[in-house]
Scaffold this active site. Structure first.
Site, PDB file in Angstrom:
ATOM      1  N   THR A   1      64.158  16.971  15.701  1.00  0.00           N
ATOM      2  CA  THR A   1      62.734  16.920  16.234  1.00  0.00           C
ATOM      3  C   THR A   1      61.855  17.483  15.418  1.00  0.00           C
ATOM      4  O   THR A   1      62.103  18.294  14.485  1.00  0.00           O
ATOM      5  CB  THR A   1      62.841  17.629  17.491  1.00  0.00           C
ATOM      6  OG1 THR A   1      61.494  17.923  17.964  1.00  0.00           O
ATOM      7  CG2 THR A   1      63.517  18.810  17.582  1.00  0.00           C
ATOM      8  N   ASP A   2      60.430  16.961  15.468  1.00  0.00           N
ATOM      9  CA  ASP A   2      59.579  17.576  14.600  1.00  0.00           C
ATOM     10  C   ASP A   2      59.046  19.191  14.910  1.00  0.00           C
ATOM     11  O   ASP A   2      58.495  19.858  14.223  1.00  0.00           O
ATOM     12  CB  ASP A   2      58.113  16.909  14.819  1.00  0.00           C
ATOM     13  CG  ASP A   2      57.403  16.987  16.157  1.00  0.00           C
ATOM     14  OD1 ASP A   2      58.208  17.660  17.350  1.00  0.00           O
ATOM     15  OD2 ASP A   2      56.233  16.557  16.349  1.00  0.00           O
ATOM     16  N   GLU A   3      59.806  19.592  16.279  1.00  0.00           N
ATOM     17  CA  GLU A   3      59.517  20.895  16.643  1.00  0.00           C
ATOM     18  C   GLU A   3      60.245  21.908  15.501  1.00  0.00           C
ATOM     19  O   GLU A   3      60.014  23.270  15.475  1.00  0.00           O
ATOM     20  CB  GLU A   3      60.131  21.267  18.207  1.00  0.00           C
ATOM     21  CG  GLU A   3      59.329  20.606  19.073  1.00  0.00           C
ATOM     22  CD  GLU A   3      59.284  21.192  20.294  1.00  0.00           C
ATOM     23  OE1 GLU A   3      59.125  20.358  21.348  1.00  0.00           O
ATOM     24  OE2 GLU A   3      59.636  22.222  20.599  1.00  0.00           O
TER      25      GLU A   3
ATOM     26  N   TYR B   1      64.841  26.527  21.985  1.00  0.00           N
ATOM     27  CA  TYR B   1      65.285  25.126  21.809  1.00  0.00           C
ATOM     28  C   TYR B   1      65.187  24.589  20.363  1.00  0.00           C
ATOM     29  O   TYR B   1      66.114  24.030  19.923  1.00  0.00           O
ATOM     30  CB  TYR B   1      64.334  24.243  22.576  1.00  0.00           C
ATOM     31  CG  TYR B   1      64.350  22.796  22.457  1.00  0.00           C
ATOM     32  CD1 TYR B   1      65.335  21.842  22.538  1.00  0.00           C
ATOM     33  CD2 TYR B   1      63.125  22.219  21.922  1.00  0.00           C
ATOM     34  CE1 TYR B   1      65.455  20.524  22.130  1.00  0.00           C
ATOM     35  CE2 TYR B   1      63.024  20.976  21.355  1.00  0.00           C
ATOM     36  CZ  TYR B   1      64.297  20.060  21.581  1.00  0.00           C
ATOM     37  OH  TYR B   1      64.048  18.768  21.031  1.00  0.00           O
TER      38      TYR B   1
ATOM     39  N   LYS C   1      67.977  23.209  17.674  1.00  0.00           N
ATOM     40  CA  LYS C   1      67.896  21.846  17.097  1.00  0.00           C
ATOM     41  C   LYS C   1      67.755  22.133  15.583  1.00  0.00           C
ATOM     42  O   LYS C   1      68.319  21.357  14.634  1.00  0.00           O
ATOM     43  CB  LYS C   1      66.701  21.011  17.433  1.00  0.00           C
ATOM     44  CG  LYS C   1      66.601  20.696  19.054  1.00  0.00           C
ATOM     45  CD  LYS C   1      67.696  19.751  19.391  1.00  0.00           C
ATOM     46  CE  LYS C   1      67.546  18.519  18.646  1.00  0.00           C
ATOM     47  NZ  LYS C   1      68.659  17.515  19.094  1.00  0.00           N
TER      48      LYS C   1
HETATM   49  P1  NAD Z   1      67.111  14.187  27.932  1.00  0.00           P
HETATM   50  O1  NAD Z   1      67.037  15.681  28.354  1.00  0.00           O
HETATM   51  O2  NAD Z   1      66.184  13.425  28.437  1.00  0.00           O
HETATM   52  O3  NAD Z   1      68.461  13.780  27.682  1.00  0.00           O
HETATM   53  C1  NAD Z   1      69.570  14.458  26.984  1.00  0.00           C
HETATM   54  C2  NAD Z   1      71.085  14.035  27.584  1.00  0.00           C
HETATM   55  O4  NAD Z   1      71.934  14.752  26.969  1.00  0.00           O
HETATM   56  C3  NAD Z   1      71.263  13.868  29.039  1.00  0.00           C
HETATM   57  O5  NAD Z   1      71.579  12.695  29.433  1.00  0.00           O
HETATM   58  C4  NAD Z   1      72.312  14.997  29.380  1.00  0.00           C
HETATM   59  O6  NAD Z   1      72.722  14.704  30.421  1.00  0.00           O
HETATM   60  C5  NAD Z   1      73.101  14.904  27.761  1.00  0.00           C
HETATM   61  N1  NAD Z   1      73.648  16.092  27.534  1.00  0.00           N
HETATM   62  C6  NAD Z   1      73.383  17.208  27.675  1.00  0.00           C
HETATM   63  N2  NAD Z   1      74.406  18.200  27.340  1.00  0.00           N
HETATM   64  C7  NAD Z   1      75.471  17.387  27.104  1.00  0.00           C
HETATM   65  C8  NAD Z   1      76.681  17.741  26.411  1.00  0.00           C
HETATM   66  N3  NAD Z   1      77.064  19.024  26.193  1.00  0.00           N
HETATM   67  N4  NAD Z   1      77.437  16.820  26.566  1.00  0.00           N
HETATM   68  C9  NAD Z   1      77.061  15.442  26.871  1.00  0.00           C
HETATM   69  N5  NAD Z   1      75.882  15.193  26.755  1.00  0.00           N
HETATM   70  C10 NAD Z   1      75.157  16.081  27.342  1.00  0.00           C
HETATM   71  O7  NAD Z   1      66.566  14.214  26.393  1.00  0.00           O
HETATM   72  P2  NAD Z   1      65.730  13.353  25.565  1.00  0.00           P
HETATM   73  O8  NAD Z   1      64.030  13.535  25.583  1.00  0.00           O
HETATM   74  O9  NAD Z   1      66.004  11.963  25.762  1.00  0.00           O
HETATM   75  O10 NAD Z   1      66.034  13.761  23.874  1.00  0.00           O
HETATM   76  C11 NAD Z   1      67.012  13.250  23.311  1.00  0.00           C
HETATM   77  C12 NAD Z   1      67.325  13.740  22.180  1.00  0.00           C
HETATM   78  O11 NAD Z   1      66.080  13.361  21.128  1.00  0.00           O
HETATM   79  C13 NAD Z   1      67.533  15.392  21.919  1.00  0.00           C
HETATM   80  O12 NAD Z   1      68.399  15.311  21.014  1.00  0.00           O
HETATM   81  C14 NAD Z   1      66.115  15.833  21.678  1.00  0.00           C
HETATM   82  O13 NAD Z   1      66.000  16.929  21.181  1.00  0.00           O
HETATM   83  C15 NAD Z   1      65.479  14.800  20.726  1.00  0.00           C
HETATM   84  N6  NAD Z   1      64.075  14.560  20.679  1.00  0.00           N
HETATM   85  C16 NAD Z   1      63.324  14.474  21.887  1.00  0.00           C
HETATM   86  C17 NAD Z   1      62.048  14.211  21.552  1.00  0.00           C
HETATM   87  C18 NAD Z   1      61.055  13.881  23.159  1.00  0.00           C
HETATM   88  O14 NAD Z   1      60.106  13.710  22.994  1.00  0.00           O
HETATM   89  N7  NAD Z   1      61.542  13.879  24.275  1.00  0.00           N
HETATM   90  C19 NAD Z   1      61.227  13.998  20.553  1.00  0.00           C
HETATM   91  C20 NAD Z   1      62.125  14.367  19.305  1.00  0.00           C
HETATM   92  C21 NAD Z   1      63.454  14.450  19.408  1.00  0.00           C
HETATM   93  O1  DAU Z   2      58.045  17.261  19.692  1.00  0.00           O
HETATM   94  C1  DAU Z   2      59.160  16.783  20.040  1.00  0.00           C
HETATM   95  C2  DAU Z   2      59.576  17.694  21.319  1.00  0.00           C
HETATM   96  O2  DAU Z   2      58.793  17.379  22.535  1.00  0.00           O
HETATM   97  C3  DAU Z   2      60.961  17.357  21.627  1.00  0.00           C
HETATM   98  O3  DAU Z   2      61.950  17.804  20.731  1.00  0.00           O
HETATM   99  C4  DAU Z   2      61.404  17.911  23.038  1.00  0.00           C
HETATM  100  O4  DAU Z   2      62.717  17.713  23.422  1.00  0.00           O
HETATM  101  C5  DAU Z   2      60.291  17.546  24.214  1.00  0.00           C
HETATM  102  O5  DAU Z   2      60.683  17.994  25.383  1.00  0.00           O
HETATM  103  C6  DAU Z   2      59.087  17.924  23.769  1.00  0.00           C
HETATM  104  O6  DAU Z   2      58.652  19.024  23.462  1.00  0.00           O
HETATM  105  P1  DAU Z   2      57.223  19.855  24.064  1.00  0.00           P
HETATM  106  O7  DAU Z   2      57.352  21.127  24.488  1.00  0.00           O
HETATM  107  O8  DAU Z   2      56.106  19.416  23.179  1.00  0.00           O
HETATM  108  O9  DAU Z   2      56.893  18.732  25.433  1.00  0.00           O
HETATM  109  P2  DAU Z   2      56.438  19.090  26.851  1.00  0.00           P
HETATM  110  O10 DAU Z   2      56.307  17.979  27.543  1.00  0.00           O
HETATM  111  O11 DAU Z   2      57.465  20.232  27.720  1.00  0.00           O
HETATM  112  O12 DAU Z   2      55.086  19.844  26.839  1.00  0.00           O
HETATM  113  C7  DAU Z   2      54.095  19.146  25.927  1.00  0.00           C
HETATM  114  C8  DAU Z   2      52.911  19.948  25.998  1.00  0.00           C
HETATM  115  O13 DAU Z   2      52.235  20.270  27.210  1.00  0.00           O
HETATM  116  C9  DAU Z   2      53.058  21.337  25.367  1.00  0.00           C
HETATM  117  O14 DAU Z   2      52.011  21.920  24.517  1.00  0.00           O
HETATM  118  C10 DAU Z   2      53.170  22.310  26.567  1.00  0.00           C
HETATM  119  C11 DAU Z   2      52.012  21.406  27.707  1.00  0.00           C
HETATM  120  N1  DAU Z   2      52.550  21.443  29.257  1.00  0.00           N
HETATM  121  C12 DAU Z   2      53.799  21.138  29.436  1.00  0.00           C
HETATM  122  C13 DAU Z   2      54.327  21.120  30.736  1.00  0.00           C
HETATM  123  C14 DAU Z   2      55.593  20.777  31.185  1.00  0.00           C
HETATM  124  C15 DAU Z   2      51.745  21.942  29.936  1.00  0.00           C
HETATM  125  O15 DAU Z   2      50.526  22.131  29.551  1.00  0.00           O
HETATM  126  N2  DAU Z   2      52.030  22.029  31.275  1.00  0.00           N
HETATM  127  C16 DAU Z   2      53.396  21.605  31.584  1.00  0.00           C
HETATM  128  O16 DAU Z   2      53.604  21.902  32.663  1.00  0.00           O
END
Ligand code: NAD
Ligand code: DAU
Length: 335
Positions: free
Chosen positions: A125-127, A149, A153
């Site tokens: 992730t970019d985080e 988190y 990662k």
């Molecule tokens: P999500 O939370 O929607 O899905 C995660 C999935 O992993 C779920 O289905 C959960 O049941 C499964 N899981 C959790 N623990 C497990 C385990 N121990 N064994 C098997 N399965 C397990 O997450 P997402 O938003 O779809 O993100 C997917 C991946 O992409 C993550 O690795 C996250 O770090 C990365 N990512 C997410 C974002 C974003 O914006 N959501 C951006 C960049 C990278």
């Molecule tokens: O950048 C990639 C990441 O983006 C992924 O690696 C993570 O899995 C994904 O959860 C996401 O992380 P963020 O923390 O950026 O996403 P989130 O949706 O939780 O929050 C986005 C922004 O919005 C952040 O600045 C926090 C803010 N926020 C979030 C929530 C849930 C609020 O202001 N209010 C809220 O209730």
């Protein structure tokens, strides 16, 4: 025909990726989906493909070496999406983040090494870079993750690289920005705010709402992963971004305007501890290889907001039980 082991495939991005694979490759692909089905895993995300003969779902934990090793035996490509993924949850209770995101990645890497896998994609992730006030992070920049988190990662990201360096495992690491789209668990900013607005509930904006994220449509992320499997070089890291940097307050206003809801729903609450101000990645490396995002932010955001509007059946039942308990606690802390 390639056989993919997709971990975390019943979550948001993983389930979109599986749908993407079947859309693109049809019968010419085999997919095994290993998912523990935590609160974030939802088999309803994959209803349309569950009956396919070239698809198999396995309920299991990526930390379980016996399960992982058995599944990996006849697999060509592993794409590791499985993770605990929500920053706020990692602040409250980091335990499962360390277990799944780091130890789980280790178990998968070991299985890949033992079974001579053709490609291992670690979805990072970019985080992992931390916050940047000006400019954008390059793949070679130092990692300074801020939350449990993103630290977990970053651990997995570097562990995956070590398996390339030490064991010649064909690993590629992707670092993508914030995804949005259908089937995202309604605890993340966009689905939370859309579904709250639809129910005339407050939208809890952390701090001053001026934190910046770069938004990418989930199918662009899926497309980039598919591209990297084909064209990426082993041992390399690739940033993936949408090129749509927005302040949270701008996203909030867009959601309210699209749904024709009043701005009194905006509630400024206490900031997230350790809240990163801005994420931004430079994406020249993947662009030079020939990939760039295809979806326009305007159209894909409109589609996404309408998807939640039209698919209440999918999210309404998720906003009860454990979710409600977590949300109320988190919201109380933020007030
Ligand atoms: P999500 O939370 O929607 O899905 C995660 C999935 O992993 C779920 O289905 C959960 O049941 C499964 N899981 C959790 N623990 C497990 C385990 N121990 N064994 C098997 N399965 C397990 O997450 P997402 O938003 O779809 O993100 C997917 C991946 O992409 C993550 O690795 C996250 O770090 C990365 N990512 C997410 C974002 C974003 O914006 N959501 C951006 C960049 C990278
Ligand atoms: O950048 C990639 C990441 O983006 C992924 O690696 C993570 O899995 C994904 O959860 C996401 O992380 P963020 O923390 O950026 O996403 P989130 O949706 O939780 O929050 C986005 C922004 O919005 C952040 O600045 C926090 C803010 N926020 C979030 C929530 C849930 C609020 O202001 N209010 C809220 O209730």
């Amino acid at each position: 025909m390639k056989h993919y082991l997709v971990t975390g495939g019943a979550g948001f991005i993983g389930s979109n990726f599986i749908q993407y694979l079947f859309e693109k490759y049809g019968d010419d692909v085999r997919v095994t989906n290993l998912d523990k089905l935590t609160y974030a895993g939802n088999l309803e995300n994959l209803k349309e493909i569950e009956a396919k003969s070239n698809y198999k779902f396995v309920a299991g934990d990526i930390c379980d070496a016996a399960v992982v090793d058995a599944l990996t035996a006849d697999v060509d490509i592993i794409v590791n999406f499985a993770a605990e993924s929500h920053v706020d949850r990692s602040i409250g209770k980091p335990d499962d983040f360390i277990k799944t995101d780091i130890y789980g990645a280790f178990v998968l890497l070991e299985a890949a090494r033992n079974n001579k896998i053709e490609k291992f994609i670690q979805i990072s992730t970019d985080e992992v870079y931390g916050s940047i006030d000006k400019g954008s992070f390059k793949e070679t920049d130092v990692l300074e993750p801020s939350s449990p988190y993103s630290a977990s990662k970053a651990g997995a990201d570097r562990l995956a690289f070590s398996y390339f360096k030490t064991y010649d495992l064909p690993v590629i690491i992707s670092r993508c920005s914030n995804n949005y789209g259908p089937y995202q668990y309604p605890e993340k900013l966009i689905p939370l705010f859309v579904t709250n607005a639809l129910d005339d509930l407050e939208l809890p904006i952390y701090g001053d709402g001026k934190n910046v994220r770069d938004w990418i449509y989930v199918l662009d992320h899926c497309d980039a992963i598919d591209f990297l499997i084909e064209r990426g070089a082993d041992g390399q890291v690739y940033n993936i971004g949408g090129g749509n940097e927005c302040m949270n307050i701008e996203i909030t206003d867009l959601i309210l305007e699209t749904l024709k809801k009043p701005s009194v729903l905006k509630a400024f609450v206490k900031d997230r501890p350790g809240h990163d101000r801005r994420y931004s990645v430079e994406t020249k490396k993947i662009q030079t290889l020939g990939w760039s995002p295809k979806y326009s932010f305007e159209d894909a955001m409109k589609f996404t907001i309408e998807w939640y509007q039209d698919n209440r059946w999918w999210w309404q039942k998720l906003k009860t039980g454990e979710y409600l308990q977590f949300y109320k606690q988190n919201y109380q802390k933020a007030l």
